[in-house]
Design a protein around this motif. Structure first.
Motif, short mmCIF file in Angstrom:
data_model
loop_
_atom_site.label_atom_id
_atom_site.label_comp_id
_atom_site.label_asym_id
_atom_site.label_seq_id
_atom_site.Cartn_x
_atom_site.Cartn_y
_atom_site.Cartn_z
N ARG A 249 0.80 -1.17 -0.05
CA ARG A 249 0.16 0.04 0.04
C ARG A 249 0.76 1.33 0.15
NH1 ARG A 249 -5.48 0.50 1.37
NH2 ARG A 249 -6.05 2.67 2.16
N GLY A 250 0.50 2.16 -1.05
CA GLY A 250 1.37 3.47 -1.05
C GLY A 250 0.46 4.60 -0.39
N GLY A 251 0.72 5.82 -0.73
CA GLY A 251 0.07 6.86 -0.31
C GLY A 251 -1.42 7.10 -1.00
N ALA A 252 -2.14 7.60 -0.41
CA ALA A 252 -3.55 7.67 -0.51
C ALA A 252 -4.24 6.32 -0.74
CB ALA A 252 -3.45 8.54 -1.86
N GLY A 253 -3.89 5.43 -0.15
CA GLY A 253 -4.53 3.94 -0.33
C GLY A 253 -4.08 3.30 -1.57
N VAL A 254 -3.31 3.81 -2.63
CA VAL A 254 -3.01 3.44 -3.84
C VAL A 254 -2.28 1.73 -3.33
CG1 VAL A 254 -1.88 3.36 -5.90
CG2 VAL A 254 -3.13 5.49 -4.98
N LEU A 255 -2.53 0.60 -3.92
CA LEU A 255 -1.98 -0.36 -3.94
C LEU A 255 -0.95 -0.50 -5.20
CD1 LEU A 255 -4.67 -2.87 -3.24
CD2 LEU A 255 -2.92 -1.99 -1.68
N ASN A 256 0.39 -0.44 -4.76
CA ASN A 256 1.50 -0.45 -5.76
C ASN A 256 2.15 -2.09 -6.04
OD1 ASN A 256 1.13 2.42 -6.46
ND2 ASN A 256 2.67 2.68 -4.39
N GLY A 257 2.77 -2.10 -7.02
CA GLY A 257 3.66 -3.25 -7.43
C GLY A 257 4.90 -2.59 -7.33
N VAL A 258 5.86 -3.52 -6.73
CA VAL A 258 7.21 -3.11 -6.34
C VAL A 258 8.17 -3.71 -7.08
CG1 VAL A 258 8.86 -2.53 -4.21
CG2 VAL A 258 6.37 -2.25 -4.12
N VAL A 259 9.17 -3.21 -7.62
CA VAL A 259 10.43 -3.81 -8.09
C VAL A 259 11.56 -3.29 -7.59
CG1 VAL A 259 9.26 -4.75 -10.14
CG2 VAL A 259 10.56 -2.27 -10.02
N PRO A 260 12.79 -3.65 -7.53
CA PRO A 260 13.82 -2.98 -6.87
C PRO A 260 14.62 -2.10 -7.87
CG PRO A 260 14.46 -5.48 -7.73
CD PRO A 260 13.12 -5.20 -7.97
N LEU A 261 15.24 -0.94 -7.30
CA LEU A 261 15.85 0.02 -7.81
C LEU A 261 17.29 -0.45 -7.28
CD1 LEU A 261 16.23 2.38 -9.62
CD2 LEU A 261 15.69 3.90 -7.30
N GLY A 262 18.20 -1.07 -8.26
CA GLY A 262 19.60 -1.21 -7.57
C GLY A 262 19.35 -2.21 -6.64
N THR A 263 20.32 -1.93 -5.62
CA THR A 263 20.33 -2.74 -4.36
C THR A 263 19.99 -2.18 -3.09
OG1 THR A 263 22.69 -1.90 -3.88
CG2 THR A 263 22.40 -4.00 -5.40
N SER A 264 19.67 -0.85 -3.39
CA SER A 264 19.35 -0.10 -1.93
C SER A 264 17.87 0.73 -2.15
CB SER A 264 20.55 0.79 -1.72
OG SER A 264 20.53 1.83 -2.85
N GLY A 265 17.13 0.33 -3.11
CA GLY A 265 15.94 1.25 -3.32
C GLY A 265 14.86 0.45 -3.99
N GLU A 266 13.79 1.04 -4.34
CA GLU A 266 12.86 0.44 -5.11
C GLU A 266 11.70 1.22 -5.98
OE1 GLU A 266 10.48 -1.07 -1.68
OE2 GLU A 266 8.97 0.73 -1.72
#
Length: 464
Positions: A249-266
């Motif tokens: 769950r992200g901001g404002a109740g939005v549901l997000n898919g998540v993939v990595p950004l390098g080794t330290s983020g998304e």
């Protein structure tokens, strides 16, 4: 060898905790190497199927195993082995697995092929366990399909990947009619998906060993190949890459898919659930070879049409070629960008409710174009569809976006002229000035373009 952007050693266990009978779903899903937990929070699905004008995305309060949780339709169809085809679509003489009357609703538990396929071990329980998913959060019907070798003997190089549920016989439907498919609700059955590039396919696929397609170099092919043109991974699996994609769950109740950004983020992107595949029987298995009924290429009967605008509240119109229409569905998507460039969308199983209605000629209940070609509608737009090789008559699939574009424009012109009464030359000018033509997908052998005509532009239209 299949790889993943999320190492199982870094993934955390998915947990479901219900907060009361109609409480929220909290699913702490697998995380990136940065270790940030992903949480899915759901809403009560009340009234999700009651309106197509103002879609309300409702999410389940539990893992939606077969027959469990909310069912919005009058009829319910699961995706157990006897109710699906794996990699192929129904033919004109296929036996239906469900019968219903025109205008009734049906809820279908669709199953994503991701986690089931041969390059992923054909064992979804083991595959998802490797990404931190507990056994009780892997769908029972997915496991049953993968294990049913008797009914689903497969050739990984030839067969389509999709789990196709159906067909459904709709009473009153006859060849020459239109089947109106209203998408009333779309519920994610699990809080995770997968995005894959396989078989050397996609927008940047190599043409042959040591050969790059026009416009890019061999070094730009994806997945990457070595300097001698061979895959850097096991050549049997074409350098396949599958990216496990948890939901949070992200901001404002939005549901997000998540993939990595390098080794330290998304990177987080919003879910936009839709069915990649909705179709009616189009071809005869006797008249065409088996690959012609492969689940990959869309046709005049719809099928793997992959239009991301067909979300909750949208309607797809398909010409009918068989008695009962023989509707089928599959290829559930949690999110997809126009083009679907890497080969798949964010694939994830969905529980989908449709209203299926038969429209007769001259009834005014379907756009005129829909009696010979797929056509769609959302609350905000009419959507003209164009396919590069919709009937398979060009001696094989022709991946030509120019053909798809021209057909989308012609279908849009026909709709504006014959349904809205617009002068054809003026309509051509209007489309150039105000309509958006978007690439549906470039990966399904038969490629697609769709043109969106905004309804708000026609608020001053005179009515007879």
């Amino acid at each position: 060898m299949n790889t993943s952007a999320m190492d199982s050693g870094d993934a955390r266990e998915l947990l479901i905790s219900g907060l009361g009978r109609r409480g929220f779903l909290r699913a702490a899903t697998a995380v990136t190497t940065a270790g940030a937990a992903a949480t899915l929070l759901s809403n009560d699905p009340a009234q999700a199927a009651s309106s197509t004008k103002a879609p309300i995305t409702a999410y389940p309060t539990e893992i939606l195993q077969p027959g469990k949780g909310p069912v919005h339709g009058k009829h319910y169809l699961s995706s157990l082995p006897e109710q699906v085809r794996w990699g192929y679509v129904p033919s004109l003489d296929s036996r239906p697995v469900l019968r219903m009357r025109s205008g009734e609703t049906v809820t279908v538990d669709t199953v994503s092929h991701e986690g089931l396929l041969e390059d992923q071990g054909r064992d979804p329980a083991a595959y998802f366990k490797g990404h931190g998913v507990p056994a009780d959060q892997v769908l029972d019907d997915a496991i049953a399909i993968a294990r049913d070798y008797t009914r689903t003997t497969r050739n990984f190089d030839v067969d389509g990947p999709h789990v196709v549920t159906g067909p459904i016989h709709v009473e009153e439907a006859q060849p020459g009619d239109v089947l109106k498919i209203e998408i009333l609700s779309l519920l994610p059955r699990v809080p995770y998906g997968v995005v894959s590039s396989r078989h050397g396919k996609g927008a940047l696929a190599r043409q042959a060993v040591g050969s790059a397609p026009a416009g890019i170099t061999l070094a730009e092919v994806m997945p990457p190949v070595s300097t001698d043109g061979r895959s850097t991974a096991d050549p049997v699996h074409y350098g396949n890459v599958s990216v496990f994609t948890p939901v949070r769950r992200g901001g404002a109740g939005v549901l997000n898919g998540v993939v990595p950004l390098g080794t330290s983020g998304e990177v987080a992107f919003p879910l936009k659930p839709h069915m990649g595949m909705m179709g009616v029987a189009f071809a005869s298995a006797d008249a065409l070879t088996a690959p012609a009924l492969n689940s990959i290429p869309p046709s005049l009967g719809g099928g793997n049409i992959d239009i991301n605008r067909l979300q909750q509240g949208a309607t797809l119109y398909l010409p009918v070629f068989a008695e009962g229409a023989l509707f089928y569905t599959g290829d559930p998507h949690m999110a997809m960008g126009n083009g679907e460039v890497a080969l798949t969308a964010m694939e994830g199983s969905l529980r989908t409710t449709f209203r299926l209605t038969v429209c007769k000629q001259d009834s005014g209940e379907a756009p005129s174009v829909a009696f010979h070609y797929p056509f769609a509608e959302t609350p905000d737009a009419w959507v003209a569809v164009g396919l590069s090789d919709p009937d398979g008559s060009q001696n094989g699939q022709i991946n030509d976006l120019n053909i798809a574009m021209r057909r989308a424009v012609v279908n849009a012109l026909d709709f504006l002229e014959h349904d809205l009464g617009m002068d054809r030359a003026v309509a051509y000018a209007y489309l150039s000035a105000a309509a958006d033509f978007e690439v549906s997908q470039v990966v399904d052998r038969t490629v697609g373009v769709h043109g969106a005509i905004e309804k708000a532009h026609f608020t001053n239209r005179r009515h007879a």
